[in-house]
Write an enzyme that holds these catalytic residues in place. Structure first.
Site, PDB file in Angstrom:
ATOM      1  CG  ASP A 111     -10.728 -36.024   1.600  1.00 48.22           C
ATOM      2  OD1 ASP A 111      -9.745 -35.532   1.035  1.00 48.22           O
ATOM      3  OD2 ASP A 111     -11.046 -35.782   2.777  1.00 48.22           O
ATOM      4  CD  GLU A 275      -5.225 -30.449   3.788  1.00 52.17           C
ATOM      5  OE1 GLU A 275      -5.095 -30.531   5.016  1.00 52.17           O
ATOM      6  OE2 GLU A 275      -4.812 -31.324   3.004  1.00 52.17           O
ATOM      7  CG  HIS A 348      -9.555 -34.956   9.264  1.00 50.22           C
ATOM      8  ND1 HIS A 348      -9.858 -33.919   8.398  1.00 50.22           N
ATOM      9  CD2 HIS A 348      -8.521 -35.627   8.702  1.00 50.22           C
ATOM     10  CE1 HIS A 348      -9.037 -33.976   7.357  1.00 50.22           C
ATOM     11  NE2 HIS A 348      -8.228 -34.995   7.509  1.00 50.22           N
ATOM     12  CG  ASP A 349      -5.759 -33.122   9.302  1.00 54.83           C
ATOM     13  OD1 ASP A 349      -5.752 -34.330   9.581  1.00 54.83           O
ATOM     14  OD2 ASP A 349      -5.755 -32.687   8.130  1.00 54.83           O
TER      15      ASP A 349
HETATM   16  C1  GLC Z   1      -4.168 -33.922   4.715  1.00 58.30           C
HETATM   17  C2  GLC Z   1      -5.228 -34.651   5.497  1.00 58.30           C
HETATM   18  C3  GLC Z   1      -4.557 -35.406   6.611  1.00 58.30           C
HETATM   19  C4  GLC Z   1      -3.617 -36.420   6.008  1.00 58.30           C
HETATM   20  C5  GLC Z   1      -2.627 -35.753   5.066  1.00 58.30           C
HETATM   21  C6  GLC Z   1      -1.975 -36.765   4.172  1.00 58.30           C
HETATM   22  O1  GLC Z   1      -3.548 -32.934   5.449  1.00 58.30           O
HETATM   23  O2  GLC Z   1      -6.186 -33.762   5.945  1.00 58.30           O
HETATM   24  O3  GLC Z   1      -5.474 -36.038   7.460  1.00 58.30           O
HETATM   25  O4  GLC Z   1      -2.919 -37.093   7.012  1.00 58.30           O
HETATM   26  O5  GLC Z   1      -3.248 -34.826   4.192  1.00 58.30           O
HETATM   27  O6  GLC Z   1      -2.903 -37.267   3.252  1.00 58.30           O
END
Ligand code: GLC
Length: 638
Positions: A111, A275, A348-349
């Site tokens: 990540d 993302e 995970h979100d």
């Molecule tokens: C992304 C991650 C999430 C995190 C956010 C801030 O959306 O997937 O889990 O809280 O970024 O880094």
């Protein structure tokens, strides 16, 4: 990554990029497996469970952050990009894990969280030390506006001193006043996650150097956290997402990253996925076009936002199958001739997919396998979130004390303070909270579900006695794991699954999800009964249903019902028996384009694809021809 160009004159002769036939598995380390009994998953736990992933057949493992972090957002707040947090292990253990992953023929993706750091990162510690600090400009600072000319903390313009009305994704304003230097700093997430200033070239250099160090260490690519947020426009911090999502420089930044980090690595098979909340199909076409040298694929959010009401993501709307089909097929069509899709229903979100889209009670096995089948048979690279391969369900927490997620807890506290009814807030969280996906993976039905010998950092799901890896893998033809394994293998073996063009059938049907994938003479017909009642197929839907000898079943989750009836939550993938090879070097796709016939996706080559071949590490390489991102002229950078 692959850097070749597809063009209008027909398919290239180069093999498609390796990730067109690959499946990625996401590990959320703190909830995967705990090897030292402290209640938090770690690298040792992952190493002990690699066999599970190898058996599943996945090609790539994406690790959510394991870097040093105060853990305000479970590691998405990084204080040292070059070290492993002691909670998870050491760099030596990481190297051992990487070697083991590679020895098993899989890849490992990190990540990459570079929209922001932790406020405890030395860069920010220095930046906040004085207005003249050399790294001050690596973050985004603004003077308070005269009283009443800025926004207030609730986001009301003209009522306070905040530089803009922007809100943090985790509740509250997106600005925090640094008392010592008297300026606000920007944080789109928690106040412990200050946003980096990508306009600063030294910051960009430091990020690229760090990425190069990880690639030199042997990792195989990056999943890039909220990467479309990096290009803000510091000169016009006016209200509105348009100033911090997909800012003007975003494509330049990604192209520079490609040049500085990936372009020279022509000997490696790497993967990048960005993302991107709020990304549109048109944006994604640009981000993922092979000849633009930006990213291999993006995570888009349209389909996981369909059940969000107008108030916030916690404003839950009922599921609408027609809307989901419309959205996913829009992305399939939009990226058919340029770019590439990632495919996901959970991470995970997000809530657990079987609880959100399926029936996690009466038809848990059927609906979990139906969801997997529909998703994996789309065109794109599928992502499996840990635990989905055994049909894990939402957490079912009843009290706010059980929640750990900063987003959920802050939203609850802020809403209670504003006078909302706690019980209705808890009901929203039970459906939507990110903690639904963060409960420990239940490896067995024993104490702490085999996840830890200690007390897990978050409670497990109450159904772990029946929903656990051991039980699922022993469940024979009712094993969710076994069904995922077959889907992943099918993508390896079947070029039509990896590369075929996509066409949605019966778009307005409220219970049936049906589509075809077509490559050359081969066709896959997918029929999914997205409901708890039997479904009678209409023979007019597809010629194969009118013929007496229907195509062979490539995959299915429950025994077929009689004739044209699909049992509740039944799914079938029917593959037409391919015609014999007619490899006369004809390109019917090109012919179709010249004659103006509509093409969606891969050209309909009359030349049968060759069977997939095993590549290095035992994973599969297709020798298929198709209009897919290819790997022919890698890393020629413009
Ligand atoms: C992304 C991650 C999430 C995190 C956010 C801030 O959306 O997937 O889990 O809280 O970024 O880094």
């Amino acid at each position: 990554m692959s850097d070749s160009t597809t063009n209008d004159t027909g398919p290239t002769t180069a093999p498609p990029a390796w990730w067109t036939a690959a499946t990625v598995y996401q590990i959320y380390p703190r909830s995967f497996a705990d090897s030292n009994g402290d209640g938090v998953g770690d690298l040792g736990g992952i190493r002990q469970r690699l066999g599970h992933l190898h058996d599943l057949g996945v090609d790539v493992i994406w690790l959510s952050p394991i870097y040093r972090s105060p853990q305000a957002d479970n590691g998405y707040d990084i204080s040292d990009y070059d070290d492993v947090d002691p909670l998870f292990g050491t760099l030596d253990e990481f190297d051992a894990l990487l070697d083991e992953v590679h020895a098993l023929g899989m890849k490992l993706v990190m990540d990459l969280v570079v929209n922001h750091t932790s406020d405890e990162h030395p860069w920010f510690v220095e930046a906040r030390s004085s207005r003249d600090a050399p790294k001050r400009d690596w973050y985004l600072w603004r003077d308070p506006l005269p009283s009443g000319e800025g926004s207030d903390a609730a986001g009301t313009p003209g009522a306070g001193t905040y530089p803009t009305a922007w809100r943090s994704a985790f509740s509250g304003p997106a600005w925090t006043l640094d008392e010592r230097t008297g300026q606000y700093y920007l944080h789109m997430f928690a106040s412990k996650q200050p946003d980096l200033n990508w306009e600063n070239p030294d910051l960009r250099r430091a990020v690229f150097d760090m990425m190069n160090r990880w690639l030199d260490r042997g990792v195989d690519g990056f999943r890039m956290d909220v990467i479309n947020h990096i290009a803000k426009e510091p000169s016009s911090l006016a209200p509105g997402a348009s100033h911090f999502v997909m800012g003007g420089q975003i494509h330049d930044h990604l192209r520079e990253m490609h040049r500085e980090v990936f372009a020279h690595r022509t000997d490696r098979e790497l993967i990048t996925v960005g993302e991107m909340p709020g990304v549109t199909v048109d944006d994604a076409r640009l981000f993922t076009a092979a000849d633009r040298h930006e990213l291999d694929m993006v995570f888009q959010f349209e389909h996981v936002g369909l059940d969000h009401g107008p108030a916030s993501k916690f404003d839950n709307l009922p599921f609408d199958l027609v809307a989901l089909k419309r959205s996913l097929s829009h992305w399939q069509d939009g990226l058919a001739d340029q770019g590439w899709n990632s495919l996901y229903l959970g991470n995970h979100d997000q809530p657990r997919s079987v609880s959100r889209f399926g029936d996690d009670d009466r038809y848990r096995f059927e609906s979990a396998t139906l969801l997997a089948t529909v998703l994996h048979l789309h065109r794109g690279t599928p992502y499996v979130y840990q635990g989905d391969e055994i049909g894990m369900t939402n957490a079912g927490f009843a009290s706010i004390e059980q929640y750990r997620d900063i987003e959920s807890v802050n939203w609850f506290d802020e809403s209670v303070a504003a006078g909302a009814d706690p019980e209705s807030l808890l009901e929203s969280l039970r459906f939507r909270s990110r903690d639904n996906a963060r409960t420990p993976v239940p490896w067995s039905g024993g104490a702490a579900a085999g996840f830890s010998t200690g007390t897990p950092w978050i409670e497990g799901v109450a159904n772990h006695d029946t929903v656990n890896v051991e039980a699922d893998r022993a469940a024979g033809d009712r094993s969710v794991f076994e069904h995922y394994r077959r889907l992943i293998a099918l993508r390896h073996e079947s070029p039509v699954v990896a590369l075929g063009s996509f066409e949605l059938l019966a778009p307005d049907d409220e219970r049936l999800y049906a589509f075809t994938r077509t490559l050359g003479d081969e066709q896959l017909l997918v029929l999914a009964n997205w409901s708890g009642e039997p479904y009678e197929l209409d023979p007019a839907l597809h010629p194969a249903l009118r013929r007496r000898s229907v195509p062979q079943v490539a995959i299915g989750n429950v025994p077929s019902g009689a004739g044209l009836t699909l049992a509740p939550w039944a799914v079938r993938g029917l593959q037409s028996v391919p015609a014999p090879p007619r490899c006369a070097n004809r390109d019917s796709g090109g012919a179709a384009r010249r004659s103006g016939r509509k093409m969606s996706g891969a050209p309909r080559s009359s030349c049968r694809v060759r069977p997939a071949a095993r590549g290095a590490g035992g994973r599969v390489r297709h020798a298929a021809r198709g209009r897919a991102p290819d790997a022919s002229t890698r890393r020629t950078v413009g």
